[in-house]
Design a protein around this motif. Sequence first.
Motif, PDB file in Angstrom:
ATOM      1  N   LEU A 188       0.846  -1.199   0.000  1.00 26.59           N
ATOM      2  CA  LEU A 188       0.000   0.000   0.000  1.00 26.59           C
ATOM      3  C   LEU A 188       0.880   1.248   0.000  1.00 26.59           C
ATOM      4  O   LEU A 188       1.859   1.318   0.748  1.00 26.59           O
ATOM      5  CB  LEU A 188      -0.896   0.011   1.237  1.00 26.59           C
ATOM      6  CG  LEU A 188      -2.026  -1.026   1.267  1.00 26.59           C
ATOM      7  CD1 LEU A 188      -2.676  -1.041   2.648  1.00 26.59           C
ATOM      8  CD2 LEU A 188      -3.054  -0.732   0.195  1.00 26.59           C
ATOM      9  N   PRO A 189       0.544   2.256  -0.822  1.00 24.17           N
ATOM     10  CA  PRO A 189       1.385   3.459  -0.913  1.00 24.17           C
ATOM     11  C   PRO A 189       1.171   4.408   0.263  1.00 24.17           C
ATOM     12  O   PRO A 189       0.857   5.585   0.084  1.00 24.17           O
ATOM     13  CB  PRO A 189       0.944   4.079  -2.238  1.00 24.17           C
ATOM     14  CG  PRO A 189      -0.484   3.672  -2.378  1.00 24.17           C
ATOM     15  CD  PRO A 189      -0.583   2.298  -1.769  1.00 24.17           C
ATOM     16  N   ILE A 190       1.324   3.887   1.483  1.00 25.44           N
ATOM     17  CA  ILE A 190       1.149   4.697   2.694  1.00 25.44           C
ATOM     18  C   ILE A 190       2.486   4.734   3.427  1.00 25.44           C
ATOM     19  O   ILE A 190       2.973   3.706   3.896  1.00 25.44           O
ATOM     20  CB  ILE A 190       0.052   4.094   3.603  1.00 25.44           C
ATOM     21  CG1 ILE A 190      -1.274   3.999   2.839  1.00 25.44           C
ATOM     22  CG2 ILE A 190      -0.110   4.926   4.869  1.00 25.44           C
ATOM     23  CD1 ILE A 190      -2.360   3.264   3.584  1.00 25.44           C
ATOM     24  N   LYS A 191       3.061   5.917   3.524  1.00 30.72           N
ATOM     25  CA  LYS A 191       4.399   6.065   4.104  1.00 30.72           C
ATOM     26  C   LYS A 191       4.303   6.611   5.527  1.00 30.72           C
ATOM     27  O   LYS A 191       4.655   7.745   5.823  1.00 30.72           O
ATOM     28  CB  LYS A 191       5.247   6.988   3.215  1.00 30.72           C
ATOM     29  CG  LYS A 191       6.714   6.987   3.543  1.00 30.72           C
ATOM     30  CD  LYS A 191       7.528   7.703   2.470  1.00 30.72           C
ATOM     31  CE  LYS A 191       7.101   9.123   2.244  1.00 30.72           C
ATOM     32  NZ  LYS A 191       7.970   9.842   1.279  1.00 30.72           N
ATOM     33  N   LEU A 192       3.813   5.777   6.431  1.00 28.25           N
ATOM     34  CA  LEU A 192       3.703   6.135   7.843  1.00 28.25           C
ATOM     35  C   LEU A 192       4.481   5.120   8.665  1.00 28.25           C
ATOM     36  O   LEU A 192       4.613   3.963   8.267  1.00 28.25           O
ATOM     37  CB  LEU A 192       2.236   6.148   8.284  1.00 28.25           C
ATOM     38  CG  LEU A 192       1.326   7.203   7.630  1.00 28.25           C
ATOM     39  CD1 LEU A 192      -0.117   6.968   8.047  1.00 28.25           C
ATOM     40  CD2 LEU A 192       1.774   8.611   7.995  1.00 28.25           C
ATOM     41  N   PRO A 193       5.025   5.531   9.830  1.00 28.99           N
ATOM     42  CA  PRO A 193       5.759   4.573  10.670  1.00 28.99           C
ATOM     43  C   PRO A 193       4.941   3.328  10.953  1.00 28.99           C
ATOM     44  O   PRO A 193       3.761   3.409  11.299  1.00 28.99           O
ATOM     45  CB  PRO A 193       6.013   5.381  11.958  1.00 28.99           C
ATOM     46  CG  PRO A 193       6.044   6.804  11.498  1.00 28.99           C
ATOM     47  CD  PRO A 193       5.034   6.886  10.391  1.00 28.99           C
ATOM     48  N   GLY A 194       5.572   2.168  10.764  1.00 29.80           N
ATOM     49  CA  GLY A 194       4.890   0.909  10.988  1.00 29.80           C
ATOM     50  C   GLY A 194       4.377   0.262   9.720  1.00 29.80           C
ATOM     51  O   GLY A 194       4.121  -0.945   9.706  1.00 29.80           O
ATOM     52  N   THR A 195       4.206   1.039   8.637  1.00 28.46           N
ATOM     53  CA  THR A 195       3.732   0.456   7.377  1.00 28.46           C
ATOM     54  C   THR A 195       4.890  -0.224   6.652  1.00 28.46           C
ATOM     55  O   THR A 195       6.058   0.059   6.895  1.00 28.46           O
ATOM     56  CB  THR A 195       3.120   1.526   6.456  1.00 28.46           C
ATOM     57  OG1 THR A 195       4.135   2.485   6.097  1.00 28.46           O
ATOM     58  CG2 THR A 195       1.980   2.245   7.155  1.00 28.46           C
ATOM     59  N   GLN A 196       4.536  -1.130   5.716  1.00 29.68           N
ATOM     60  CA  GLN A 196       5.561  -1.855   4.968  1.00 29.68           C
ATOM     61  C   GLN A 196       6.398  -0.909   4.110  1.00 29.68           C
ATOM     62  O   GLN A 196       7.618  -1.067   4.010  1.00 29.68           O
ATOM     63  CB  GLN A 196       4.926  -2.919   4.082  1.00 29.68           C
ATOM     64  CG  GLN A 196       5.928  -3.771   3.318  1.00 29.68           C
ATOM     65  CD  GLN A 196       6.912  -4.474   4.227  1.00 29.68           C
ATOM     66  OE1 GLN A 196       6.505  -5.277   5.063  1.00 29.68           O
ATOM     67  NE2 GLN A 196       8.195  -4.187   4.114  1.00 29.68           N
ATOM     68  N   LEU A 197       5.752   0.080   3.495  1.00 23.34           N
ATOM     69  CA  LEU A 197       6.494   1.017   2.656  1.00 23.34           C
ATOM     70  C   LEU A 197       7.519   1.787   3.477  1.00 23.34           C
ATOM     71  O   LEU A 197       8.663   1.987   3.041  1.00 23.34           O
ATOM     72  CB  LEU A 197       5.532   1.980   1.959  1.00 23.34           C
ATOM     73  CG  LEU A 197       6.172   3.015   1.016  1.00 23.34           C
ATOM     74  CD1 LEU A 197       6.998   2.339  -0.069  1.00 23.34           C
ATOM     75  CD2 LEU A 197       5.109   3.917   0.398  1.00 23.34           C
ATOM     76  N   TYR A 198       7.139   2.198   4.672  1.00 27.04           N
ATOM     77  CA  TYR A 198       8.050   2.929   5.557  1.00 27.04           C
ATOM     78  C   TYR A 198       9.255   2.057   5.924  1.00 27.04           C
ATOM     79  O   TYR A 198      10.404   2.504   5.869  1.00 27.04           O
ATOM     80  CB  TYR A 198       7.299   3.358   6.815  1.00 27.04           C
ATOM     81  CG  TYR A 198       8.112   4.177   7.787  1.00 27.04           C
ATOM     82  CD1 TYR A 198       8.255   5.556   7.633  1.00 27.04           C
ATOM     83  CD2 TYR A 198       8.742   3.567   8.883  1.00 27.04           C
ATOM     84  CE1 TYR A 198       8.993   6.306   8.537  1.00 27.04           C
ATOM     85  CE2 TYR A 198       9.483   4.303   9.780  1.00 27.04           C
ATOM     86  CZ  TYR A 198       9.603   5.680   9.600  1.00 27.04           C
ATOM     87  OH  TYR A 198      10.358   6.413  10.488  1.00 27.04           O
ATOM     88  N   ARG A 199       8.987   0.788   6.289  1.00 26.14           N
ATOM     89  CA  ARG A 199      10.079  -0.121   6.648  1.00 26.14           C
ATOM     90  C   ARG A 199      10.990  -0.391   5.450  1.00 26.14           C
ATOM     91  O   ARG A 199      12.215  -0.472   5.588  1.00 26.14           O
ATOM     92  CB  ARG A 199       9.515  -1.433   7.192  1.00 26.14           C
ATOM     93  CG  ARG A 199       8.787  -1.298   8.520  1.00 26.14           C
ATOM     94  CD  ARG A 199       8.581  -2.659   9.177  1.00 26.14           C
ATOM     95  NE  ARG A 199       7.773  -3.537   8.339  1.00 26.14           N
ATOM     96  CZ  ARG A 199       6.445  -3.612   8.403  1.00 26.14           C
ATOM     97  NH1 ARG A 199       5.775  -2.850   9.258  1.00 26.14           N
ATOM     98  NH2 ARG A 199       5.790  -4.462   7.625  1.00 26.14           N
TER      99      ARG A 199
END
Length: 350
Positions: A232-243
Amino acid sequence: MVLRTTTSTTLWWLLLPSLLLISSLLLFKKGRRSIISRSSPSSTSSPSPSPTLPLGSLGWPLVGETIEFVSCAYSDRPETFINKRRALYGKVFKSHIFGNPTIVSTDAEVIKFILQSDAKSFVPSYPKSLTELMGKSSILLINGGLQRRIHGLVGAFFKSPHLKAQITRDMEKLVRESMAKWREDEAIFIQDETKNIAFQVLVKALISLDPGEEMELLKKQFQEFILGLMSLPIKLPGTQLYRSLRAKKEMVKLVRKLIRSKREEMNGTTTSIVSKDVIDVLLNDSSNQLTDELIADNMIDMMIPGEDSVPVLMTLAINYLSDCPAALKQLTVCVMSNQFSLHAFFNKSS
């Protein structure tokens, strides 16, 4: 001894390029104009009908149908996402995947029309999560003369006899080391073995990194990075994209350290240095267009084939050999009689 392959992962990574590229997941144009519209009526007096979108569903707000798409992708039947919608809506349908309204085509004639159209009608596009991870310097996203230059430099190096000999030696060595660890009473997951081998061979060709602590760290970060390519294109702490973005940052840091070391080595000598890896090739370029950031980003991108496409092909080769006793017997006889080695085979075939 039992040989197993991770079937769902293999099938998914074979299917994914077909879904995203061959089957042409196409983003709606601005204003959400239809890619496929009704024919205009022959009468010039009546107004043209409004473009009509294919049948389908845009799913939930924001996430669309991404969650179902990804969950199917990592199941034993990754094709079910497409098959279910094709049965409901036809060969061409609308959806909402990875943050974008999308038209999916599984129709051969539509795909042929798209691929043969000029660049003004249809342009390549990638999911937002992928573009975020690749970065603006990625060879997937740049175009024109710079893209052609990188393709030319890297392509010529990968065709070189020096690299071919190095890869075949490294491959044979790693295969023997891997097989020496196998036990008769344990299942062997072939795709996992081929992933480990292919990744190490490719990384050495790209950045001359040998097995060791840094290689293990790179592999760990790369596994986290690769998970974000289809997220998912969600760049928040804890999301896969963020990691995944954090993992890429650590990998780039390692590659840039290697680049600095190589630059210092090049500046400290007056003689030309023979290119041992792709970093050397790009650093030796005289155009001054290839920055350290661009080189580092593209080294990470070029590691992706070592994660699935190459291991899948190696796994399938083993599977097909297992299904063809005559071919397997002939290969076994060659190996047992010391008449065969990867190095000799590739030298003979070149």
